[in-house]
Scaffold this motif. Structure first.
Motif, PDB file in Angstrom:
ATOM      1  N   LEU A 192       0.779  -1.253   0.090  1.00  0.00           N
ATOM      2  CA  LEU A 192      -0.173  -0.171   0.099  1.00  0.00           C
ATOM      3  C   LEU A 192       0.759   1.328   0.153  1.00  0.00           C
ATOM      4  CD1 LEU A 192      -2.728  -1.042   2.729  1.00  0.00           C
ATOM      5  CD2 LEU A 192      -2.795  -1.359   0.122  1.00  0.00           C
ATOM      6  N   GLU A 193       1.970   1.225   0.703  1.00  0.00           N
ATOM      7  CA  GLU A 193       2.966   2.354   0.860  1.00  0.00           C
ATOM      8  C   GLU A 193       4.261   1.982   1.355  1.00  0.00           C
ATOM      9  OE1 GLU A 193       2.469   6.829   2.864  1.00  0.00           O
ATOM     10  OE2 GLU A 193       0.897   5.362   3.230  1.00  0.00           O
ATOM     11  N   LYS A 194       5.100   2.492   0.830  1.00  0.00           N
ATOM     12  CA  LYS A 194       6.466   2.237   1.479  1.00  0.00           C
ATOM     13  C   LYS A 194       7.565   3.500   1.531  1.00  0.00           C
ATOM     14  CE  LYS A 194       8.669   0.606  -2.910  1.00  0.00           C
ATOM     15  NZ  LYS A 194       9.225  -0.322  -3.667  1.00  0.00           N
ATOM     16  N   HIS A 195       8.329   3.277   2.479  1.00  0.00           N
ATOM     17  CA  HIS A 195       9.369   4.577   2.725  1.00  0.00           C
ATOM     18  C   HIS A 195      10.686   3.803   3.022  1.00  0.00           C
ATOM     19  CE1 HIS A 195       6.428   7.597   3.413  1.00  0.00           C
ATOM     20  NE2 HIS A 195       5.663   6.634   3.926  1.00  0.00           N
ATOM     21  N   THR A 196      11.620   4.622   2.753  1.00  0.00           N
ATOM     22  CA  THR A 196      13.038   4.071   2.595  1.00  0.00           C
ATOM     23  C   THR A 196      13.968   5.113   3.611  1.00  0.00           C
ATOM     24  OG1 THR A 196      13.075   3.007   0.405  1.00  0.00           O
ATOM     25  CG2 THR A 196      15.202   3.426   1.335  1.00  0.00           C
ATOM     26  N   ILE A 197      14.783   4.349   4.468  1.00  0.00           N
ATOM     27  CA  ILE A 197      15.828   5.233   5.237  1.00  0.00           C
ATOM     28  C   ILE A 197      17.073   4.655   4.932  1.00  0.00           C
ATOM     29  CG2 ILE A 197      14.306   5.825   6.949  1.00  0.00           C
ATOM     30  CD1 ILE A 197      15.096   3.789   9.003  1.00  0.00           C
ATOM     31  N   SER A 198      18.061   5.505   5.137  1.00  0.00           N
ATOM     32  CA  SER A 198      19.542   5.031   5.044  1.00  0.00           C
ATOM     33  C   SER A 198      20.309   5.252   6.158  1.00  0.00           C
ATOM     34  CB  SER A 198      20.179   5.768   3.788  1.00  0.00           C
ATOM     35  OG  SER A 198      20.327   7.026   4.254  1.00  0.00           O
ATOM     36  N   PRO A 199      21.419   4.466   6.290  1.00  0.00           N
ATOM     37  CA  PRO A 199      22.461   4.691   7.388  1.00  0.00           C
ATOM     38  C   PRO A 199      22.785   5.877   7.701  1.00  0.00           C
ATOM     39  CG  PRO A 199      22.999   2.748   5.969  1.00  0.00           C
ATOM     40  CD  PRO A 199      21.921   3.589   5.170  1.00  0.00           C
ATOM     41  N   ARG A 204      14.771   8.646  11.387  1.00  0.00           N
ATOM     42  CA  ARG A 204      13.758   9.416  10.276  1.00  0.00           C
ATOM     43  C   ARG A 204      12.160   9.099  10.773  1.00  0.00           C
ATOM     44  NH1 ARG A 204      13.699  10.155   4.768  1.00  0.00           N
ATOM     45  NH2 ARG A 204      15.759  11.094   4.919  1.00  0.00           N
ATOM     46  N   GLN A 205      11.402  10.013  10.527  1.00  0.00           N
ATOM     47  CA  GLN A 205      10.046   9.907  10.854  1.00  0.00           C
ATOM     48  C   GLN A 205       9.451   9.674   9.435  1.00  0.00           C
ATOM     49  OE1 GLN A 205       6.860  13.174  12.205  1.00  0.00           O
ATOM     50  NE2 GLN A 205       7.593  12.126  14.074  1.00  0.00           N
ATOM     51  N   MET A 206       8.619   8.698   9.511  1.00  0.00           N
ATOM     52  CA  MET A 206       7.830   8.107   8.280  1.00  0.00           C
ATOM     53  C   MET A 206       6.403   8.213   8.590  1.00  0.00           C
ATOM     54  SD  MET A 206      10.263   5.093   7.346  1.00  0.00           S
ATOM     55  CE  MET A 206      10.556   4.587   9.132  1.00  0.00           C
TER      56      MET A 206
END
Length: 251
Positions: A192-199, A204-206
Motif C-alpha cells: 500500500l505504501e513504502k518508505h526508505t531510510i539510509s544509514p 527518520r519519521q515516516m
C-alpha cells in the motif's frame, strides 16, 4: 437472634443503596433523556454498496430501525461499522466520536501487535535503545528482516513511524505497509505504501496512511535483500488521526 437482626440490617442497607443508585440514575436520565412514542419498523430492508445488509448489535443479533416522526433510526455504531468508520464513546463527557478522536495518539508499544520474536524482537536494553546518540526506552530490533502486525480496528488514520539504521548497518532499509485484515484476500500481497531510510539518516519519521484498515503488516527489509540491515523502530512512534499528507522528516 442477634445474627438474624444483623442479616436483616444488611439487607435493608443494601436495599437503601440500590434505591439511591436507582434514584440517582433516574435523576440523571431525567435531565438528559426525553421520552418519545416510537415503533420498531419491521418492514425496512437495507442495501449497502449493492449488497443486502442486515444491521446487528454487538452480540450479533439483528437490529430493526426505530420509526419516529417520519424517520427511521439505527444505532450510530451499526452504521459506522458498516461504513468502516471508527467510532468511540467517552463516558466522562458523554461524547460519541465518529471518525476517530482528534488529537489522540497511541504509542506503537501500547497497540495490539504480533511479532515472531526471531527476526523482530523488542528491547529495553539501554545499550540497544541508544540510537543515533539519543536514548529511547524501548525499540524493535530488526537485524535481518521481519514483519510486525498491528490490529487497528479502523480507529486510526496514520502510522507515524520513527526508525533508523544503526551501526554496523550499511544498506538502505525499506518499510512496506500491507493490508493484513481478514477481508483483504489477494490484496494483502499488494504494497500500500513504502518508505526508505539510509544509514546516513538520523532517526527518520515516516508517515503511513492506515485509514479504514482493521489490521496491517509492516514489512522491513533491504531493497537488495541483504540479510543484515540493523534497523530500529523506536518508542516515539504512534498511531493517530492527524493529516496523512505529512512528509517524512529526519531527527
Amino acid at each position: 437472634m442477634k445474627r438474624f437482626v444483623r442479616k436483616k440490617t444488611v439487607k435493608v442497607a443494601l436495599l437503601i443503596i440500590a434505591f439511591l443508585a436507582t434514584s440517582l440514575g433516574s435523576a440523571f436520565a431525567a435531565t438528559n433523556l426525553e421520552p418519545v412514542n416510537a415503533f420498531f419498523n419491521h418492514g425496512i430492508s437495507f442495501v449497502l454498496n449493492g449488497d443486502r445488509w442486515q444491521p446487528k448489535n454487538e452480540t450479533g443479533e439483528p437490529l430493526k430501525p426505530i420509526h419516529y416522526n417520519g424517520n427511521n433510526y439505527l444505532p450510530v455504531r451499526a452504521i459506522a461499522e458498516a461504513l468502516k468508520i471508527p467510532i468511540d464513546y467517552d463516558g466522562d463527557t458523554d461524547t460519541i466520536y465518529i471518525g476517530g478522536i482528534p488529537g489522540k495518539k497511541t504509542p506503537i508499544f501500547a497497540m495490539p501487535l504480533e511479532i515472531d520474536n526471531i527476526y523482530v524482537t523488542r528491547s529495553k536494553d539501554p545499550e540497544e535503545t541508544l540510537i543515533k546518540e539519543k536514548q529511547f526506552q524501548e525499540a524493535f530490533k530488526i537485524d535481518q528482516y521481519g514483519d510486525i502486525y498491528f490490529t487497528l480496528d479502523r480507529k486510526y488514520k496514520r502510522l507515524v513511524l520513527d526508525a533508523a539504521v544503526v551501526s554496523p548497518g550499511e544498506h538502505d532499509v525499506v518499510f512496506s505497509l500491507y493490508n493484513a485484515g481478514g477481508a483483504a484476500g489477494n490484496i494483502s500481497e499488494t504494497v500500500l505504501e513504502k518508505h526508505t531510510i539510509s544509514p546516513k539518516d538520523g532517526v527518520r519519521q515516516m508517515v503511513f496512511n492506515v485509514e479504514g484498515l482493521e489490521k496491517i503488516k509492516l514489512h522491513v527489509q533491504s531493497p537488495e535483500l541483504n540479510p543484515y540491515i540493523y534497523a530500529r523502530i523506536v518508542d516515539t512512534s504512534f498511531f493517530d488521526n492527524g493529516e496523512t499528507s505529512a512528509k517524512d522528516s529526519s531527527k
